[in-house]
Design a protein around this motif. Structure first.
Motif, PDB file in Angstrom:
ATOM      1  N   LYS A   9     -15.769 -49.172 -51.433  1.00 38.57           N
ATOM      2  CA  LYS A   9     -16.431 -50.476 -51.373  1.00 38.57           C
ATOM      3  C   LYS A   9     -16.785 -50.982 -52.767  1.00 38.57           C
ATOM      4  O   LYS A   9     -16.666 -52.171 -53.060  1.00 38.57           O
ATOM      5  N   GLU A  10     -17.185 -50.068 -53.633  1.00 37.69           N
ATOM      6  CA  GLU A  10     -17.587 -50.455 -54.975  1.00 37.69           C
ATOM      7  C   GLU A  10     -16.392 -50.880 -55.835  1.00 37.69           C
ATOM      8  O   GLU A  10     -16.484 -51.820 -56.617  1.00 37.69           O
ATOM      9  N   PHE A  11     -15.243 -50.188 -55.675  1.00 37.93           N
ATOM     10  CA  PHE A  11     -14.104 -50.423 -56.559  1.00 37.93           C
ATOM     11  C   PHE A  11     -13.012 -51.320 -55.953  1.00 37.93           C
ATOM     12  O   PHE A  11     -12.012 -51.583 -56.612  1.00 37.93           O
ATOM     13  N   THR A  12     -13.201 -51.799 -54.735  1.00 35.72           N
ATOM     14  CA  THR A  12     -12.236 -52.716 -54.137  1.00 35.72           C
ATOM     15  C   THR A  12     -12.053 -53.982 -54.982  1.00 35.72           C
ATOM     16  O   THR A  12     -10.913 -54.398 -55.228  1.00 35.72           O
ATOM     17  N   SER A  42      -8.335 -40.235 -59.042  1.00 31.54           N
ATOM     18  CA  SER A  42      -9.257 -40.258 -60.180  1.00 31.54           C
ATOM     19  C   SER A  42     -10.624 -39.695 -59.783  1.00 31.54           C
ATOM     20  O   SER A  42     -11.293 -39.060 -60.604  1.00 31.54           O
ATOM     21  N   PHE A  43     -11.017 -39.896 -58.529  1.00 26.72           N
ATOM     22  CA  PHE A  43     -12.275 -39.330 -58.026  1.00 26.72           C
ATOM     23  C   PHE A  43     -12.207 -37.808 -58.032  1.00 26.72           C
ATOM     24  O   PHE A  43     -13.168 -37.128 -58.402  1.00 26.72           O
ATOM     25  N   GLN A  52     -17.269 -42.661 -68.910  1.00 24.33           N
ATOM     26  CA  GLN A  52     -17.710 -43.262 -67.660  1.00 24.33           C
ATOM     27  C   GLN A  52     -16.585 -43.216 -66.619  1.00 24.33           C
ATOM     28  O   GLN A  52     -15.411 -43.387 -66.948  1.00 24.33           O
ATOM     29  N   PHE A  53     -16.984 -43.048 -65.369  1.00 24.54           N
ATOM     30  CA  PHE A  53     -15.995 -42.983 -64.294  1.00 24.54           C
ATOM     31  C   PHE A  53     -15.274 -44.312 -64.117  1.00 24.54           C
ATOM     32  O   PHE A  53     -14.070 -44.346 -63.848  1.00 24.54           O
ATOM     33  N   SER A  54     -15.975 -45.425 -64.280  1.00 25.71           N
ATOM     34  CA  SER A  54     -15.349 -46.733 -64.038  1.00 25.71           C
ATOM     35  C   SER A  54     -14.202 -46.976 -65.022  1.00 25.71           C
ATOM     36  O   SER A  54     -13.154 -47.495 -64.635  1.00 25.71           O
ATOM     37  N   ASN A  55     -14.377 -46.603 -66.273  1.00 23.99           N
ATOM     38  CA  ASN A  55     -13.306 -46.769 -67.258  1.00 23.99           C
ATOM     39  C   ASN A  55     -12.111 -45.883 -66.915  1.00 23.99           C
ATOM     40  O   ASN A  55     -10.951 -46.309 -67.004  1.00 23.99           O
ATOM     41  N   TYR A  56     -12.409 -44.640 -66.542  1.00 26.12           N
ATOM     42  CA  TYR A  56     -11.355 -43.697 -66.179  1.00 26.12           C
ATOM     43  C   TYR A  56     -10.601 -44.191 -64.942  1.00 26.12           C
ATOM     44  O   TYR A  56      -9.368 -44.193 -64.908  1.00 26.12           O
ATOM     45  N   LYS A  62      -4.699 -48.802 -62.793  1.00 29.01           N
ATOM     46  CA  LYS A  62      -3.740 -49.723 -63.399  1.00 29.01           C
ATOM     47  C   LYS A  62      -2.436 -49.001 -63.728  1.00 29.01           C
ATOM     48  O   LYS A  62      -1.343 -49.536 -63.517  1.00 29.01           O
ATOM     49  N   GLY A  63      -2.524 -47.764 -64.215  1.00 29.55           N
ATOM     50  CA  GLY A  63      -1.317 -46.993 -64.526  1.00 29.55           C
ATOM     51  C   GLY A  63      -0.472 -46.711 -63.295  1.00 29.55           C
ATOM     52  O   GLY A  63       0.757 -46.858 -63.324  1.00 29.55           O
TER      53      GLY A  63
END
Length: 163
Positions: A9-12, A42-43, A52-56, A62-63
């Motif tokens: 839900k957070e990363f959608t 990634s999780f 930070q997890f969001s950057n990773y 994207k990759g």
């Protein structure tokens, strides 16, 4: 598993943003699924030492989507849809046209040496390249080019000043 559903839900919005930034307009749902799989990977693979997890997660998602785009593009280039009009269906008259073409080419062999005739017939009837002709007659490619050059000169003279 509850952690991942909250993470989804957070990363959608991030996954949708990546899809829009890459200008993907076909198969958006498929690429969204690829993004979710990348988020799951990634999780599972995240180490806090990386930052930070969001950057990773952004980099991994994207990759993975870019890799999927590359695979789809390669597939589309290499596979073409079947088109029945493209097929070259020979009719019964094509055999007569081929014999006419052979007779036509044989008229040009008059006045040529044996090697020049070999080059002419192999090139226009068999569609052989210079290197293939050289391999057949066990000579160098330069020799076959010499046959070609002299044959073309003779043929030009015949066409310009017919006897």
């Amino acid at each position: 598993m509850e952690d991942f559903s909250a993470l989804t839900k957070e990363f959608t919005p991030m996954i949708h943003h990546i899809i829009r930034s890459l200008s993907i307009y076909k198969n958006k749902e498929e690429y969204f699924q690829v993004g979710l799989i990348a988020l799951w990977e990634s999780f599972g693979n995240f180490n806090e030492e990386y930052g930070q997890f969001s950057n990773y997660a952004y980099t991994v998602i994207k990759g993975k989507i870019l890799n999927e785009l590359k695979h789809h593009h390669k597939y589309e280039i290499r596979t073409e849809p079947f088109d029945s009009f493209i097929l070259d269906i020979k009719d019964p008259f094509s055999m007569h046209e081929e014999t006419f073409a052979i007779d036509n080419i044989l008229t040009y062999t008059e006045g040529l040496t044996l090697n020049q005739q070999r080059w002419l017939l192999q090139t226009y009837l068999e569609n052989k390249t210079v290197t293939e002709i050289a391999e057949i007659y066990q000579v160098t490619a330069a020799a076959v080019k010499s046959w070609r050059r002299s044959a073309l000169n003779k043929l030009r003279k015949q066409l310009i000043f017919p006897l």
